[in-house]
Design a protein around this motif. Structure first.
Motif, mmCIF file in Angstrom:
data_model
loop_
_atom_site.group_PDB
_atom_site.id
_atom_site.type_symbol
_atom_site.label_atom_id
_atom_site.label_comp_id
_atom_site.label_asym_id
_atom_site.label_seq_id
_atom_site.Cartn_x
_atom_site.Cartn_y
_atom_site.Cartn_z
ATOM 1 N N VAL A 28 -0.083 8.859 17.326
ATOM 2 C CA VAL A 28 0.061 10.045 18.167
ATOM 3 C C VAL A 28 -0.889 9.897 19.341
ATOM 4 N N ILE A 29 -0.368 9.985 20.553
ATOM 5 C CA ILE A 29 -1.204 9.933 21.747
ATOM 6 C C ILE A 29 -1.113 11.267 22.467
ATOM 7 N N MET A 43 0.846 -1.188 0.000
ATOM 8 C CA MET A 43 0.000 0.000 0.000
ATOM 9 C C MET A 43 0.887 1.245 0.000
ATOM 10 N N SER A 44 0.525 2.245 -0.787
ATOM 11 C CA SER A 44 1.396 3.391 -0.985
ATOM 12 C C SER A 44 1.065 4.568 -0.076
ATOM 13 N N GLY A 45 -0.044 4.514 0.642
ATOM 14 C CA GLY A 45 -0.398 5.607 1.521
ATOM 15 C C GLY A 45 0.271 5.495 2.873
ATOM 16 N N ARG A 46 -0.155 6.362 3.805
ATOM 17 C CA ARG A 46 0.354 6.328 5.168
ATOM 18 C C ARG A 46 -0.819 6.360 6.140
ATOM 19 N N PHE A 47 -0.724 5.569 7.192
ATOM 20 C CA PHE A 47 -1.796 5.404 8.168
ATOM 21 C C PHE A 47 -1.345 6.035 9.484
ATOM 22 N N ILE A 48 -2.007 7.132 9.874
ATOM 23 C CA ILE A 48 -1.638 7.878 11.074
ATOM 24 C C ILE A 48 -2.845 7.938 12.000
ATOM 25 N N VAL A 49 -2.617 7.648 13.265
ATOM 26 C CA VAL A 49 -3.682 7.617 14.266
ATOM 27 C C VAL A 49 -3.440 8.716 15.297
ATOM 28 N N VAL A 50 -4.516 9.390 15.697
ATOM 29 C CA VAL A 50 -4.456 10.345 16.807
ATOM 30 C C VAL A 50 -5.364 9.808 17.906
ATOM 31 N N ASP A 51 -4.806 9.558 19.078
ATOM 32 C CA ASP A 51 -5.559 8.910 20.155
ATOM 33 C C ASP A 51 -5.323 9.651 21.463
ATOM 34 N N GLY A 52 -6.082 9.264 22.483
ATOM 35 C CA GLY A 52 -5.948 9.886 23.788
ATOM 36 C C GLY A 52 -7.277 9.947 24.502
ATOM 37 N N SER A 101 4.845 1.110 22.230
ATOM 38 C CA SER A 101 6.229 1.340 21.819
ATOM 39 C C SER A 101 7.070 0.082 22.022
ATOM 40 N N ASP A 102 6.876 -0.573 23.158
ATOM 41 C CA ASP A 102 7.617 -1.805 23.434
ATOM 42 C C ASP A 102 7.272 -2.906 22.435
ATOM 43 N N ALA A 103 6.050 -2.845 21.891
ATOM 44 C CA ALA A 103 5.618 -3.844 20.905
ATOM 45 C C ALA A 103 6.061 -3.491 19.485
ATOM 46 N N GLY A 104 6.824 -2.410 19.348
ATOM 47 C CA GLY A 104 7.378 -2.064 18.047
ATOM 48 C C GLY A 104 6.597 -1.047 17.245
ATOM 49 N N PHE A 105 5.540 -0.476 17.841
ATOM 50 C CA PHE A 105 4.777 0.554 17.151
ATOM 51 C C PHE A 105 5.523 1.883 17.230
ATOM 52 N N ALA A 106 5.362 2.701 16.196
ATOM 53 C CA ALA A 106 5.912 4.062 16.199
ATOM 54 C C ALA A 106 4.936 4.956 16.950
ATOM 55 N N VAL A 107 5.342 5.452 18.120
ATOM 56 C CA VAL A 107 4.452 6.211 18.993
ATOM 57 C C VAL A 107 5.062 7.578 19.286
ATOM 58 N N HIS A 108 4.229 8.603 19.178
ATOM 59 C CA HIS A 108 4.633 9.957 19.550
ATOM 60 C C HIS A 108 3.641 10.472 20.585
ATOM 61 N N VAL A 109 4.099 10.710 21.810
ATOM 62 C CA VAL A 109 3.248 11.212 22.885
ATOM 63 C C VAL A 109 3.442 12.720 23.010
ATOM 64 N N HIS A 110 2.324 13.440 23.054
ATOM 65 C CA HIS A 110 2.393 14.897 23.172
ATOM 66 C C HIS A 110 1.430 15.372 24.246
ATOM 67 N N ASP A 111 1.958 16.090 25.236
ATOM 68 C CA ASP A 111 1.121 16.684 26.275
ATOM 69 C C ASP A 111 0.665 18.048 25.780
ATOM 70 N N VAL A 112 -0.658 18.233 25.698
ATOM 71 C CA VAL A 112 -1.184 19.471 25.113
ATOM 72 C C VAL A 112 -0.999 20.673 26.036
ATOM 73 N N GLY A 113 -0.854 20.433 27.336
ATOM 74 C CA GLY A 113 -0.641 21.540 28.262
ATOM 75 C C GLY A 113 -1.659 22.646 28.094
ATOM 76 N N GLU A 114 -1.161 23.862 27.919
ATOM 77 C CA GLU A 114 -2.023 25.030 27.713
ATOM 78 C C GLU A 114 -2.093 25.439 26.248
#
Length: 219
Positions: free
Chosen positions: A124-125, A1-10, A169-182
């Motif tokens: 993205v979490i 597949m040529s696209g990219r699959f990006i998830v935003v969670d939290g 992350s430990d299972a090999g997924f690419a994870v980016h955690v971001h704290d939204v703060g203010e």
């Protein structure tokens, strides 16, 4: 597949839906083909999972959510990826690992019934202050028993998302955690453009962006 699959969670109320919409708009403004979507889906199956949390619990609800996910992948996500699009999904596997666990389901069972679900290129979490998230969720309207229970429930949900982000992350997924703060929603989306652009630049998804520059700049 040529696209990219990006998830935003939290957690509910942290700003996932707004951030996903703004991120989709920014990428589209750069010329990328973007397909925004969400889980549970707007299908009959997804609506049952979304609004049926008072009727279905534990293993039953976990299986409903997983069934909706597989149908979503088959009918919407994979065709969009095959067409070379960037799929931006509001909620995915992390939600199951958090909410079904809060519902008393063994994590091993959750992993097992989702083992054939497609692996996102980036998860993205978003995290943040539980009190603020609960207040935003309440103002928007509560449709799930998971979002009742006040601040203590919000803290448990937030803590579990942090734990699940490490598990993924430990299972090999690419994870980016971001704290939204203010940060404002625009600032959150602008910050997320960084890791998303890095993914697209590194991976090369078959698209060549055209058109105007993004209306949201990186912070």
């Amino acid at each position: 597949m040529s696209g990219r699959f990006i998830v935003v969670d939290g957690p509910s109320g942290v700003g996932k839906t707004t951030a996903t919409a703004l991120l989709a708009g920014a990428l589209a403004a750069e010329g990328w083909q973007v397909h925004p979507t969400k889980e549970p889906t707007r299908t009959k199956l997804g609506e049952t999972a979304r609004y049926g949390t008072d009727d279905y619990r534990g293993l039953t609800l976990a299986c409903l959510v997983a069934a909706d996910r597989y149908h979503h992948l088959e009918t919407e996500v994979r065709p969009a990826l095959a067409a070379g699009k960037i799929v931006l999904c509001d909620r995915y596997l992390a939600t199951s690992l958090v909410l079904q666990r809060l519902d008393g389901v063994d994590p091993a069972f959750i992993w097992d019934i989702n083992r054939l679900a497609d692996r996102p290129d980036l998860i993205v979490i978003l995290t943040g202050d539980p009190a603020s998230s609960r207040a935003r969720a309440a103002a928007r309207g509560i449709h799930s028993r998971f979002h009742r229970g006040g601040l203590d429930a919000g803290r448990r949900e937030m803590d579990l998302y942090v734990r699940v982000s490490q598990e993924l992350s430990d299972a090999g997924f690419a994870v980016h955690v971001h704290d939204v703060g203010e940060q404002s929603p625009d600032d959150v989306a602008a910050t997320l453009l960084g890791p998303v652009r890095a993914l697209l630049k590194a991976g090369g998804n078959g698209q060549t962006p055209t058109g105007s520059a993004a209306r949201i700049s990186e912070s």
